[in-house]
Design a protein around this motif. Structure first.
Motif, PDB file in Angstrom:
ATOM      1  N   SER A 255      64.507 -28.567 -73.635  1.00  0.00           N
ATOM      2  CA  SER A 255      65.304 -27.601 -73.088  1.00  0.00           C
ATOM      3  C   SER A 255      64.839 -26.807 -71.857  1.00  0.00           C
ATOM      4  O   SER A 255      64.728 -27.154 -71.320  1.00  0.00           O
ATOM      5  N   CYS A 256      66.040 -25.752 -71.890  1.00  0.00           N
ATOM      6  CA  CYS A 256      66.183 -25.511 -70.040  1.00  0.00           C
ATOM      7  C   CYS A 256      66.018 -23.914 -70.485  1.00  0.00           C
ATOM      8  O   CYS A 256      66.594 -23.328 -71.324  1.00  0.00           O
ATOM      9  N   SER A 257      65.192 -23.286 -70.205  1.00  0.00           N
ATOM     10  CA  SER A 257      65.309 -21.963 -70.045  1.00  0.00           C
ATOM     11  C   SER A 257      65.643 -20.950 -67.868  1.00  0.00           C
ATOM     12  O   SER A 257      65.954 -21.556 -67.172  1.00  0.00           O
TER      13      SER A 257
ATOM     14  N   THR B 180      81.462 -16.758 -69.137  1.00  0.00           N
ATOM     15  CA  THR B 180      82.012 -18.797 -68.998  1.00  0.00           C
ATOM     16  C   THR B 180      80.998 -19.131 -69.612  1.00  0.00           C
ATOM     17  O   THR B 180      80.960 -19.516 -70.149  1.00  0.00           O
ATOM     18  N   PHE B 181      80.289 -19.075 -68.883  1.00  0.00           N
ATOM     19  CA  PHE B 181      78.328 -19.314 -69.172  1.00  0.00           C
ATOM     20  C   PHE B 181      78.063 -19.430 -70.635  1.00  0.00           C
ATOM     21  O   PHE B 181      77.773 -20.271 -71.556  1.00  0.00           O
ATOM     22  N   PHE B 182      78.243 -18.040 -70.637  1.00  0.00           N
ATOM     23  CA  PHE B 182      77.456 -17.317 -71.960  1.00  0.00           C
ATOM     24  C   PHE B 182      78.655 -18.391 -73.567  1.00  0.00           C
ATOM     25  O   PHE B 182      78.356 -18.248 -74.350  1.00  0.00           O
ATOM     26  N   ALA B 183      79.969 -18.228 -72.782  1.00  0.00           N
ATOM     27  CA  ALA B 183      80.609 -18.823 -74.066  1.00  0.00           C
ATOM     28  C   ALA B 183      80.202 -20.507 -73.814  1.00  0.00           C
ATOM     29  O   ALA B 183      80.360 -20.623 -75.603  1.00  0.00           O
ATOM     30  N   LYS B 184      80.446 -20.809 -73.001  1.00  0.00           N
ATOM     31  CA  LYS B 184      79.757 -22.210 -73.265  1.00  0.00           C
ATOM     32  C   LYS B 184      78.604 -22.720 -73.834  1.00  0.00           C
ATOM     33  O   LYS B 184      78.380 -23.514 -74.678  1.00  0.00           O
ATOM     34  N   PHE B 185      77.638 -21.847 -73.849  1.00  0.00           N
ATOM     35  CA  PHE B 185      76.057 -22.358 -74.147  1.00  0.00           C
ATOM     36  C   PHE B 185      75.361 -21.029 -74.748  1.00  0.00           C
ATOM     37  O   PHE B 185      74.428 -21.736 -74.842  1.00  0.00           O
ATOM     38  N   GLY B 186      76.012 -20.231 -75.442  1.00  0.00           N
ATOM     39  CA  GLY B 186      75.462 -19.232 -76.027  1.00  0.00           C
ATOM     40  C   GLY B 186      74.702 -18.253 -75.533  1.00  0.00           C
ATOM     41  O   GLY B 186      74.748 -17.701 -74.259  1.00  0.00           O
ATOM     42  N   PRO B 187      74.469 -16.903 -76.497  1.00  0.00           N
ATOM     43  CA  PRO B 187      74.023 -15.674 -76.202  1.00  0.00           C
ATOM     44  C   PRO B 187      72.853 -15.523 -75.493  1.00  0.00           C
ATOM     45  O   PRO B 187      72.141 -16.427 -75.599  1.00  0.00           O
TER      46      PRO B 187
ATOM     47  N   SER C 286      67.341 -12.118 -74.056  1.00  0.00           N
ATOM     48  CA  SER C 286      67.107 -10.629 -73.095  1.00  0.00           C
ATOM     49  C   SER C 286      68.278 -10.917 -72.345  1.00  0.00           C
ATOM     50  O   SER C 286      68.724 -11.503 -71.522  1.00  0.00           O
ATOM     51  N   ASP C 287      67.816  -9.184 -71.951  1.00  0.00           N
ATOM     52  CA  ASP C 287      68.667  -8.333 -70.188  1.00  0.00           C
ATOM     53  C   ASP C 287      68.152  -7.140 -70.090  1.00  0.00           C
ATOM     54  O   ASP C 287      67.590  -6.614 -70.027  1.00  0.00           O
ATOM     55  N   VAL C 288      67.802  -7.041 -68.606  1.00  0.00           N
ATOM     56  CA  VAL C 288      67.380  -6.025 -67.894  1.00  0.00           C
ATOM     57  C   VAL C 288      67.927  -5.344 -67.288  1.00  0.00           C
ATOM     58  O   VAL C 288      68.732  -6.471 -66.279  1.00  0.00           O
ATOM     59  N   GLN C 289      68.767  -4.374 -66.908  1.00  0.00           N
ATOM     60  CA  GLN C 289      68.949  -3.769 -65.559  1.00  0.00           C
ATOM     61  C   GLN C 289      68.067  -3.437 -64.760  1.00  0.00           C
ATOM     62  O   GLN C 289      67.693  -2.849 -64.546  1.00  0.00           O
ATOM     63  N   ASN C 290      69.181  -3.374 -63.202  1.00  0.00           N
ATOM     64  CA  ASN C 290      68.623  -4.078 -62.724  1.00  0.00           C
ATOM     65  C   ASN C 290      69.125  -2.847 -61.184  1.00  0.00           C
ATOM     66  O   ASN C 290      70.093  -3.381 -60.700  1.00  0.00           O
ATOM     67  N   GLY C 291      69.189  -1.677 -61.431  1.00  0.00           N
ATOM     68  CA  GLY C 291      70.785  -1.116 -60.309  1.00  0.00           C
ATOM     69  C   GLY C 291      71.753  -1.360 -60.978  1.00  0.00           C
ATOM     70  O   GLY C 291      72.379  -1.236 -61.598  1.00  0.00           O
ATOM     71  N   ASP C 292      72.630  -2.647 -59.965  1.00  0.00           N
ATOM     72  CA  ASP C 292      74.060  -2.189 -60.508  1.00  0.00           C
ATOM     73  C   ASP C 292      73.836  -4.087 -61.218  1.00  0.00           C
ATOM     74  O   ASP C 292      75.358  -4.842 -60.890  1.00  0.00           O
ATOM     75  N   LYS C 293      72.522  -4.140 -60.497  1.00  0.00           N
ATOM     76  CA  LYS C 293      73.056  -6.110 -61.171  1.00  0.00           C
ATOM     77  C   LYS C 293      72.226  -6.375 -62.642  1.00  0.00           C
ATOM     78  O   LYS C 293      72.034  -5.219 -62.556  1.00  0.00           O
ATOM     79  N   THR C 294      72.580  -7.280 -63.467  1.00  0.00           N
ATOM     80  CA  THR C 294      72.057  -6.865 -64.601  1.00  0.00           C
ATOM     81  C   THR C 294      71.575  -8.619 -65.081  1.00  0.00           C
ATOM     82  O   THR C 294      72.168  -9.495 -64.140  1.00  0.00           O
ATOM     83  N   VAL C 295      70.064  -8.919 -64.781  1.00  0.00           N
ATOM     84  CA  VAL C 295      69.086  -9.754 -65.497  1.00  0.00           C
ATOM     85  C   VAL C 295      69.397 -10.442 -66.906  1.00  0.00           C
ATOM     86  O   VAL C 295      68.301  -9.542 -67.582  1.00  0.00           O
ATOM     87  N   TYR C 296      69.728 -11.751 -67.130  1.00  0.00           N
ATOM     88  CA  TYR C 296      69.761 -12.356 -68.181  1.00  0.00           C
ATOM     89  C   TYR C 296      68.558 -13.104 -68.601  1.00  0.00           C
ATOM     90  O   TYR C 296      68.827 -13.983 -67.467  1.00  0.00           O
ATOM     91  N   SER C 297      67.820 -13.540 -69.488  1.00  0.00           N
ATOM     92  CA  SER C 297      67.375 -14.672 -70.094  1.00  0.00           C
ATOM     93  C   SER C 297      67.904 -15.030 -70.870  1.00  0.00           C
ATOM     94  O   SER C 297      68.588 -14.864 -72.425  1.00  0.00           O
ATOM     95  N   TRP C 298      68.227 -16.274 -70.514  1.00  0.00           N
ATOM     96  CA  TRP C 298      68.726 -17.831 -71.465  1.00  0.00           C
ATOM     97  C   TRP C 298      67.687 -18.888 -71.802  1.00  0.00           C
ATOM     98  O   TRP C 298      67.124 -19.553 -70.284  1.00  0.00           O
ATOM     99  N   LYS C 299      68.120 -19.459 -73.336  1.00  0.00           N
ATOM    100  CA  LYS C 299      67.383 -20.136 -73.105  1.00  0.00           C
ATOM    101  C   LYS C 299      68.143 -21.513 -74.233  1.00  0.00           C
ATOM    102  O   LYS C 299      68.798 -20.577 -74.782  1.00  0.00           O
TER     103      LYS C 299
END
Length: 136
Positions: free
Chosen positions: A95-97, A39-46, A49-62
């Motif tokens: 801008s927002c990061s 929902t977040f990415f559909a509203k604000f864009g892809p 970058s992303d980094v896999q951290n165990g069972d979680k993924t950390v996405y960087s968005w700007k």
């Protein structure tokens, strides 16, 4: 007795493995914690970058790019008229990061604001853009 103890221990381990959403530290986090990342990415864009951290993924968005003009400021005279200029007009580039931590079921677990422009009179740009009325 042994069966009850093992059942309680198993239940405790199962609950310890549950992922919960912690308390929100800002308006963006309170708006998006527990929401689907799609929902977040559909509203604000892809994400950028992303980094896999165990069972979680950390996405960087700007995003949230905007240009805002701040008018010149003038001192006020005793009779209420415009006096000497105390600050020139200027343009701010906004801008927002953020960094989104997303669980394996693609639900946002935390939002960390990395880059933001604070406002002297109201919410910061990230709060306004990602958590304001337009984000709902």
């Amino acid at each position: 007795m042994n069966f009850r103890l093992m059942t309680v221990a198993g239940l405790a381990l199962a609950l310890a493995g549950c992922t919960t959403v912690g308390p929100a530290r800002n308006a963006v986090e309170s708006r998006w914690n527990g929401q689907p990342a799609g929902t977040f990415f559909a509203k604000f864009g892809p994400p950028i970058s992303d980094v896999q951290n165990g069972d979680k993924t950390v996405y960087s968005w700007k995003g949230g790019y905007k240009k805002r003009t701040i008018p010149a400021q003038y001192a006020e005279t005793k009779d209420g008229k415009k006096g000497k200029k105390i600050a020139s007009a200027r343009t701010e580039f906004l801008s927002c990061s953020v960094q989104l931590t997303v669980s394996s079921d693609y639900v946002i677990r935390s939002v960390q604001v990395l880059g933001d422009r604070k406002s002297s009179t109201g919410p910061s740009w990230c709060d306004e853009f990602l958590a304001g009325d337009a984000a709902k």
